[in-house]
Design a protein around this motif. Structure first.
Motif, PDB file in Angstrom:
ATOM      1  N   LEU A  76       0.796  -1.226   0.000  1.00  0.00           N
ATOM      2  CA  LEU A  76       0.000   0.000   0.000  1.00  0.00           C
ATOM      3  C   LEU A  76       0.827   1.274   0.000  1.00  0.00           C
ATOM      4  O   LEU A  76       0.347   2.323  -0.461  1.00  0.00           O
ATOM      5  CB  LEU A  76      -0.918   0.018   1.229  1.00  0.00           C
ATOM      6  CG  LEU A  76      -2.017  -1.038   1.313  1.00  0.00           C
ATOM      7  CD1 LEU A  76      -2.740  -0.931   2.642  1.00  0.00           C
ATOM      8  CD2 LEU A  76      -2.999  -0.891   0.160  1.00  0.00           C
ATOM      9  N   PRO A  80      -1.371   5.220   2.732  1.00  0.00           N
ATOM     10  CA  PRO A  80      -2.591   4.399   2.739  1.00  0.00           C
ATOM     11  C   PRO A  80      -2.518   3.269   3.772  1.00  0.00           C
ATOM     12  O   PRO A  80      -3.542   2.896   4.348  1.00  0.00           O
ATOM     13  CB  PRO A  80      -2.650   3.835   1.308  1.00  0.00           C
ATOM     14  CG  PRO A  80      -1.777   4.728   0.495  1.00  0.00           C
ATOM     15  CD  PRO A  80      -0.705   5.171   1.415  1.00  0.00           C
ATOM     16  N   MET A  84      -5.228   2.756   6.657  1.00  0.00           N
ATOM     17  CA  MET A  84      -6.017   1.529   6.758  1.00  0.00           C
ATOM     18  C   MET A  84      -5.987   0.967   8.169  1.00  0.00           C
ATOM     19  O   MET A  84      -7.007   0.482   8.680  1.00  0.00           O
ATOM     20  CB  MET A  84      -5.494   0.485   5.774  1.00  0.00           C
ATOM     21  CG  MET A  84      -6.031   0.622   4.366  1.00  0.00           C
ATOM     22  SD  MET A  84      -7.825   0.332   4.292  1.00  0.00           S
ATOM     23  CE  MET A  84      -7.923  -1.350   4.908  1.00  0.00           C
ATOM     24  N   VAL A 253      -6.223  -6.341   2.918  1.00  0.00           N
ATOM     25  CA  VAL A 253      -7.361  -6.074   3.805  1.00  0.00           C
ATOM     26  C   VAL A 253      -7.595  -7.216   4.790  1.00  0.00           C
ATOM     27  O   VAL A 253      -7.742  -6.973   6.002  1.00  0.00           O
ATOM     28  CB  VAL A 253      -8.637  -5.777   2.986  1.00  0.00           C
ATOM     29  CG1 VAL A 253      -9.844  -5.624   3.905  1.00  0.00           C
ATOM     30  CG2 VAL A 253      -8.439  -4.513   2.162  1.00  0.00           C
ATOM     31  N   SER A 445     -14.258  -5.758  -0.273  1.00  0.00           N
ATOM     32  CA  SER A 445     -12.805  -5.892  -0.197  1.00  0.00           C
ATOM     33  C   SER A 445     -12.370  -7.341  -0.193  1.00  0.00           C
ATOM     34  O   SER A 445     -11.394  -7.718  -0.864  1.00  0.00           O
ATOM     35  CB  SER A 445     -12.268  -5.180   1.049  1.00  0.00           C
ATOM     36  OG  SER A 445     -12.810  -5.755   2.228  1.00  0.00           O
TER      37      SER A 445
END
Length: 467
Positions: A76, A80, A84, A253, A445
């Motif tokens: 990422l 980001p 997250m 994720v 996701s």
């Protein structure tokens, strides 16, 4: 005894006063005989403390996730990636608040009880299955990391030696199978024999301390190298060049989500508290502590290793760091975290055993009152985890499997579904909007993450940070 079988909070007349003069709800003590079954044993327990609750919940959260999060930064980028971590922490806090609010409204003292209240027995059984799948996966990850640290690992075709191999050379007794077998028999089995989660508060406190030691050492190394000009600030944004690299962004994720799941233990900890109103401050303190550890570790580890960061960042600590006492610091980092995971194992195993027993013996008497069944379930589950750790090669594989399935259901889908079901008419508009958002984000996701894995398989690449 099942996750949903703990009895509701008793009436005031059924409560027992502790030596400190505070009421202890007898039926809320999990895995212990009720007052009718053994008042003598119960009278020895005065209730868990705030500090004990924070240590146990923080230990439930900070496990193997801290080792995989630096690899998510490689996918990422720092900005980001940190965003997250903060977002998932916020969603985890919201889902826990919803869960606790509905448990009070329905006078339920377990996660399964709340689900049963909203969706009946089918919902409770489905939750138990998810907890079993999630916790088995997480414990396998712990064993894999311990094996990587002590016996070494081969990632991306390169061998990273373990501590025992580095100290003593290659021998039959420092192979992965034998080392994990000794660790299981000498450490995991004894710690798994406790029947009350508060009995693990000291090992939990030590495990949190060791995680902080890991963060301090890693940050110190990175700062020294930065001041010496040997490293630079790592990449801030993701490197997206094609469809495969874009889809790979979603594979992180499940890893981040897995790192915050503690929902299966929060009621167990609350039930043993001397003052059950402390559970919300305990949740908030634990999430704040764990988020700080996650962000700090991810930042400094990614700064140290950049695009060479491995799925299990501990495996990076086997080479010359370019500073004095490099070998000693490498060993200190790896040993401290390996011991940390050994101490985390029993608290995650506690919930696994409770839920597996509920699935196998839903109508049986409490697990603590049947030593034979307690021993049988314990040994079978540890054997299952041990076998999985010897056949699954990468923590990334285990994280993606559990994170994309059971973990998301436990942490977000079930709490959000309970809010939308609203069996007690207490849901506000904000709750409904947040619940819809949580379910949509979870399904979208993780659907894309699964698709990305399949896409990578058919295109001959591995959907992990090593790809």
């Amino acid at each position: 005894m099942t996750i949903g079988s703990l009895a509701p909070a008793p009436a005031p007349a059924e409560r027992k006063r502790s030596r400190k003069g505070k009421e202890v709800e007898v039926e809320r003590l999990p895995l212990l005989p009720s007052r009718r079954e053994g008042a003598g044993e119960l009278s020895e327990f005065n209730g868990a403390s705030f500090a004990g609750g924070v240590f146990n919940l923080s230990t439930t959260i900070v496990g193997a996730g801290i080792m995989a999060l630096p690899a998510t930064m490689k996918v990422l980028g720092l900005v980001p990636g940190i965003a997250m971590i903060v977002l998932v922490a916020f969603l985890a806090d919201s889902s826990l608040e919803m869960l606790l609010r509905f448990s009070r409204a329905g006078k339920k003292t377990s996660y399964g009880g709340v689900v049963d209240d909203a969706f009946g027995e089918v919902g409770r059984v489905l939750l138990q299955v998810c907890v079993v799948v999630n916790n088995v996966g997480i414990l396998i990850v712990y064993m894999i990391i311990i094996g990587d640290v002590l016996s070494g690992t081969s990632s991306s075709g390169e061998h990273h030696s373990g501590i025992l191999e580095g100290w003593f050379g290659m021998h039959w007794w420092d192979g992965r199978f034998f080392v994990l077998l000794v660790t299981t028999v000498a450490v995991f089995l004894p710690l798994a024999c406790f029947k009350r989660v508060d009995s693990l508060r000291y090992t939990s406190a030590l495990s949190v301390g060791l995680a902080i030691v890991f963060v301090i050492i890693t940050a110190g190394i990175a700062i020294v190298k930065l001041l010496c000009g040997n490293i630079s600030i790592p990449r801030l944004l993701p490197n997206v060049t094609d469809l495969a690299s874009f889809l790979k962004l979603f594979t992180v994720v499940p890893v981040i989500v897995t790192s915050y799941i503690c929902h299966y233990n929060v009621h167990t900890i609350e039930n043993e508290l001397e003052d059950s109103t402390q559970i919300r401050p305990i949740v908030q303190a634990s999430l704040t502590l764990c988020s700080t550890v996650y962000i700090t570790t991810s930042f400094f580890c990614f700064m140290l290793f950049g695009d060479d960061t491995l799925d299990d960042v501990l495996a990076n600590f086997d080479s010359n760091l370019g500073i004095p006492y490099s070998s000693f610091l490498n060993d200190a980092v790896r040993v401290s975290y390996a011991v940390h995971l050994m101490l985390v194992f029993p608290i995650v195993f506690f919930a696994l055993r409770l839920n597996m027993d509920g699935l196998l013996f839903p109508s049986a008497k409490p697990l603590s009152s049947d030593n034979q069944r307690f021993t049988l379930v314990t040994v079978l589950l540890i054997a299952l985890v041990f076998s999985g750790a010897n056949f699954i090669p990468s923590i990334w594989d285990a994280f993606q499997f559990t994170g994309a399935t059971a973990t998301v259901a436990i942490g977000f889908i079930f709490p959000a579904a309970i809010v939308l079901r609203d069996p007690h008419g207490i849901t506000m508009l904000r709750d409904k909007i947040l619940s819809v958002l949580m379910i949509a984000l979870a399904l979208l996701s993780n659907g894309i993450a699964v698709y990305s894995d399949v896409y990578s398989i058919f295109h001959g690449s591995k959907a992990s940070p090593q790809a």
